[in-house]
Write a protein that holds these residues in place. Structure first.
Motif, PDB file in Angstrom:
ATOM      1  N   PHE A  27      -6.438   1.674 -15.917  1.00  0.00           N
ATOM      2  CA  PHE A  27      -6.067   3.115 -15.111  1.00  0.00           C
ATOM      3  C   PHE A  27      -5.009   3.801 -15.804  1.00  0.00           C
ATOM      4  CE2 PHE A  27      -4.638  -0.832 -13.044  1.00  0.00           C
ATOM      5  CZ  PHE A  27      -3.375  -1.186 -13.600  1.00  0.00           C
ATOM      6  N   GLY A  28      -4.731   3.361 -17.263  1.00  0.00           N
ATOM      7  CA  GLY A  28      -3.752   4.047 -18.106  1.00  0.00           C
ATOM      8  C   GLY A  28      -2.310   3.573 -17.671  1.00  0.00           C
ATOM      9  N   ALA A  29      -1.357   4.368 -18.002  1.00  0.00           N
ATOM     10  CA  ALA A  29       0.142   4.320 -17.934  1.00  0.00           C
ATOM     11  C   ALA A  29       0.403   4.745 -16.683  1.00  0.00           C
ATOM     12  CB  ALA A  29       0.835   4.702 -19.209  1.00  0.00           C
ATOM     13  N   ASP A  30       0.088   3.933 -15.610  1.00  0.00           N
ATOM     14  CA  ASP A  30       0.304   3.974 -14.102  1.00  0.00           C
ATOM     15  C   ASP A  30       1.238   3.181 -13.715  1.00  0.00           C
ATOM     16  OD1 ASP A  30       0.480   4.551 -11.267  1.00  0.00           O
ATOM     17  OD2 ASP A  30      -1.644   5.487 -11.263  1.00  0.00           O
ATOM     18  N   PHE A  31       2.534   3.412 -13.741  1.00  0.00           N
ATOM     19  CA  PHE A  31       3.466   2.176 -13.387  1.00  0.00           C
ATOM     20  C   PHE A  31       3.454   1.902 -12.140  1.00  0.00           C
ATOM     21  CE2 PHE A  31       5.057   4.126 -17.441  1.00  0.00           C
ATOM     22  CZ  PHE A  31       5.539   2.861 -18.074  1.00  0.00           C
ATOM     23  N   ALA A  32       3.058   2.816 -11.245  1.00  0.00           N
ATOM     24  CA  ALA A  32       2.786   2.360  -9.566  1.00  0.00           C
ATOM     25  C   ALA A  32       1.917   1.537  -9.591  1.00  0.00           C
ATOM     26  CB  ALA A  32       2.715   3.505  -8.909  1.00  0.00           C
ATOM     27  N   ARG A  33       0.738   1.672 -10.229  1.00  0.00           N
ATOM     28  CA  ARG A  33      -0.282   0.806 -10.194  1.00  0.00           C
ATOM     29  C   ARG A  33      -0.118  -0.715 -10.509  1.00  0.00           C
ATOM     30  NH1 ARG A  33      -5.292   4.215  -9.512  1.00  0.00           N
ATOM     31  NH2 ARG A  33      -6.676   2.339 -10.072  1.00  0.00           N
ATOM     32  N   LEU A  34       0.726  -0.821 -11.692  1.00  0.00           N
ATOM     33  CA  LEU A  34       0.879  -1.968 -12.411  1.00  0.00           C
ATOM     34  C   LEU A  34       2.251  -2.600 -11.571  1.00  0.00           C
ATOM     35  CD1 LEU A  34       1.147  -0.875 -16.114  1.00  0.00           C
ATOM     36  CD2 LEU A  34       0.023  -2.749 -15.251  1.00  0.00           C
ATOM     37  N   ASP A  35       2.959  -1.956 -10.991  1.00  0.00           N
ATOM     38  CA  ASP A  35       3.891  -2.679  -9.950  1.00  0.00           C
ATOM     39  C   ASP A  35       3.119  -3.352  -8.783  1.00  0.00           C
ATOM     40  OD1 ASP A  35       6.043  -2.067 -11.565  1.00  0.00           O
ATOM     41  OD2 ASP A  35       6.690  -0.632 -10.496  1.00  0.00           O
ATOM     42  N   ALA A  36       2.278  -2.299  -8.441  1.00  0.00           N
ATOM     43  CA  ALA A  36       1.405  -2.931  -7.195  1.00  0.00           C
ATOM     44  C   ALA A  36       0.648  -4.104  -7.414  1.00  0.00           C
ATOM     45  CB  ALA A  36       0.592  -1.800  -6.602  1.00  0.00           C
ATOM     46  N   TYR A  37       0.043  -4.172  -8.713  1.00  0.00           N
ATOM     47  CA  TYR A  37      -0.874  -5.379  -9.330  1.00  0.00           C
ATOM     48  C   TYR A  37       0.081  -6.526  -9.368  1.00  0.00           C
ATOM     49  CZ  TYR A  37      -4.159  -7.519 -12.263  1.00  0.00           C
ATOM     50  OH  TYR A  37      -5.369  -8.258 -12.711  1.00  0.00           O
ATOM     51  N   ILE A  38       1.391  -6.361  -9.997  1.00  0.00           N
ATOM     52  CA  ILE A  38       2.005  -7.430  -9.989  1.00  0.00           C
ATOM     53  C   ILE A  38       2.540  -7.971  -8.501  1.00  0.00           C
ATOM     54  CG2 ILE A  38       4.511  -8.170 -10.587  1.00  0.00           C
ATOM     55  CD1 ILE A  38       4.180  -6.130 -12.881  1.00  0.00           C
ATOM     56  N   ALA A  39       3.140  -7.148  -7.718  1.00  0.00           N
ATOM     57  CA  ALA A  39       3.509  -7.630  -6.299  1.00  0.00           C
ATOM     58  C   ALA A  39       2.195  -8.258  -5.625  1.00  0.00           C
ATOM     59  CB  ALA A  39       3.971  -6.395  -5.475  1.00  0.00           C
ATOM     60  N   SER A  40       0.958  -7.703  -5.918  1.00  0.00           N
ATOM     61  CA  SER A  40      -0.095  -8.361  -5.128  1.00  0.00           C
ATOM     62  C   SER A  40      -0.374  -9.592  -5.790  1.00  0.00           C
ATOM     63  CB  SER A  40      -1.470  -7.590  -5.361  1.00  0.00           C
ATOM     64  OG  SER A  40      -1.348  -6.228  -4.888  1.00  0.00           O
ATOM     65  N   ALA A  65       0.792  -1.232   0.141  1.00  0.00           N
ATOM     66  CA  ALA A  65       0.042   0.043   0.197  1.00  0.00           C
ATOM     67  C   ALA A  65       0.816   1.112  -0.017  1.00  0.00           C
ATOM     68  CB  ALA A  65      -0.979  -0.067   1.385  1.00  0.00           C
ATOM     69  N   LEU A  66       1.966   1.333   0.715  1.00  0.00           N
ATOM     70  CA  LEU A  66       2.725   2.324   0.761  1.00  0.00           C
ATOM     71  C   LEU A  66       3.557   2.515  -0.481  1.00  0.00           C
ATOM     72  CD1 LEU A  66       4.285   1.946   4.450  1.00  0.00           C
ATOM     73  CD2 LEU A  66       2.551   3.542   3.633  1.00  0.00           C
ATOM     74  N   MET A  67       3.777   1.387  -0.968  1.00  0.00           N
ATOM     75  CA  MET A  67       4.673   1.474  -2.347  1.00  0.00           C
ATOM     76  C   MET A  67       3.566   2.458  -3.352  1.00  0.00           C
ATOM     77  SD  MET A  67       6.417  -2.076  -2.979  1.00  0.00           S
ATOM     78  CE  MET A  67       6.035  -1.993  -4.672  1.00  0.00           C
TER      79      MET A  67
END
Length: 338
Positions: free
Chosen positions: A253-266, A15-17
């Protein structure tokens, strides 16, 4: 340090990431058409012949967040809804043609997972569906909103007005729905307003319990900042199974790299949890992924046969692998854009 504490800390870090990371395009070493294809190939291998619906995530997603498309939403809502159905001894499907709600029944009341698009659907498909299945909607004690998009919270206000259940959503998504909605539509009712002392801002690893039935809420950021993936037990003909509902699937959510990285980590985190907890059932809040209506039809045709929702721990992990690899492919696509 206990396993539960480790999982909770992992969720907090995720979440913090997600909140702290910026969406500026990062440098992804070696991103290319070849790496995109390698991730798609890995997803295809993981999907095998039984999990192909999840491969839709590997199709290119738009680089900007799509604007609301009320014409498409109206067409989806207008499609004939599948009949409600009993997936397990204590778990029931309630949904329209594209978005799902699930009712977990206990002797002390019902835990409802999501509430469809609006009050009209909640009345017709949730209230009506429960009654058709022999259940009383007045017994709804909790509504868990898996993430803060209107196709999941739209019916909440209607049900709260009728039955006064407590509403559960992650703290991040309570904040988003109260301050800056990601999507709006005339076909979605207003988001719920959090009532102090009644409604719940769920944090990672917290649980709600009715009569010994516990739903553990894992915050799995990605689809939204606070998407929740519930985990709980069900039975089928008295045999226990463990269920994961993946809280939010698409890359809208578009080209939101933080969201993609969080998705992958999840997805990585929940793969490990699936192994630890022997999760052998994966359901979705969109039936295009878990094929719930077709599985329910099979159960109606052969109620004493094997339950098609029980796919095994390995298949649950493979589904999460498909989602993670498709997210990696999408991240590499965005990284290649000049």
């Amino acid at each position: 340090m206990t396993r539960g504490l480790l999982l909770a800390l992992a969720g907090l870090v995720l979440a913090l990431m997600t909140v702290a990371a910026c969406t500026t395009k990062p440098t992804i070493q070696g991103a290319s058409l070849a790496t995109v294809q390698a991730h798609i190939d890995a997803a295809t291998r993981a999907a095998g012949s039984d999990l192909k619906p999840f491969l839709a995530l590997c199709k290119p997603a738009p680089a900007t967040r799509p604007k609301g498309d009320d014409h498409r939403l109206a067409a989806l809502i207008a499609k004939p809804a599948p009949p409600p159905g009993k997936a397990f001894d204590n778990l029931y499907f309630l949904g329209d043609a594209w978005v799902s709600a699930w009712a977990l029944d206990t002797s002390d009341g019902i835990i409802l997972l999501d509430a469809l698009n609006n009050g009209k659907e909640a009345a017709r498909l949730i209230e009506g569906g429960l009654r058709q299945l022999g259940l009383d909607p007045a017994r709804i004690k909790y509504i868990v909103v898996t993430h803060g998009h209107g196709d999941h919270y739209g019916g909440v206000n209607y049900l709260v007005g009728r039955y006064r259940p407590r509403v559960v959503m992650s703290d991040a998504d309570w904040t988003m729905t109260a301050t800056n909605l990601e999507f709006r539509s005339a076909y979605w009712d207003a988001p719920p307003h959090r009532v102090k002392g009644r409604d719940i801002a769920a944090h990672d690893g917290e649980a709600i319990t009715l009569d010994g039935t516990t739903v553990t809420l894992y915050v799995t950021p990605g689809h939204t900042l606070g998407a929740i993936s519930p985990v709980f037990d069900v039975t089928w003909h008295g045999v226990r199974h463990r269920v994961l509902e993946w809280g939010g699937t698409g890359f809208n959510f578009g080209a939101d790299f933080a969201r993609l990285d969080a998705y992958i980590a999840s997805t990585d985190r929940m793969q490990a949890l699936a192994q630890q907890q022997k999760i052998d059932v994966l359901i979705s809040n969109h039936s295009s992924f878990d094929e719930a209506p077709a599985k329910l039809a099979r159960l109606r045709a052969a109620p004493d046969g094997s339950n098609p929702f029980v796919i095994g721990t390995s298949a649950v992990q493979r589904a999460l692998d498909v989602m993670g690899e498709c997210a990696r492919a999408q991240r590499d696509r965005f990284a290649m854009v000049k």
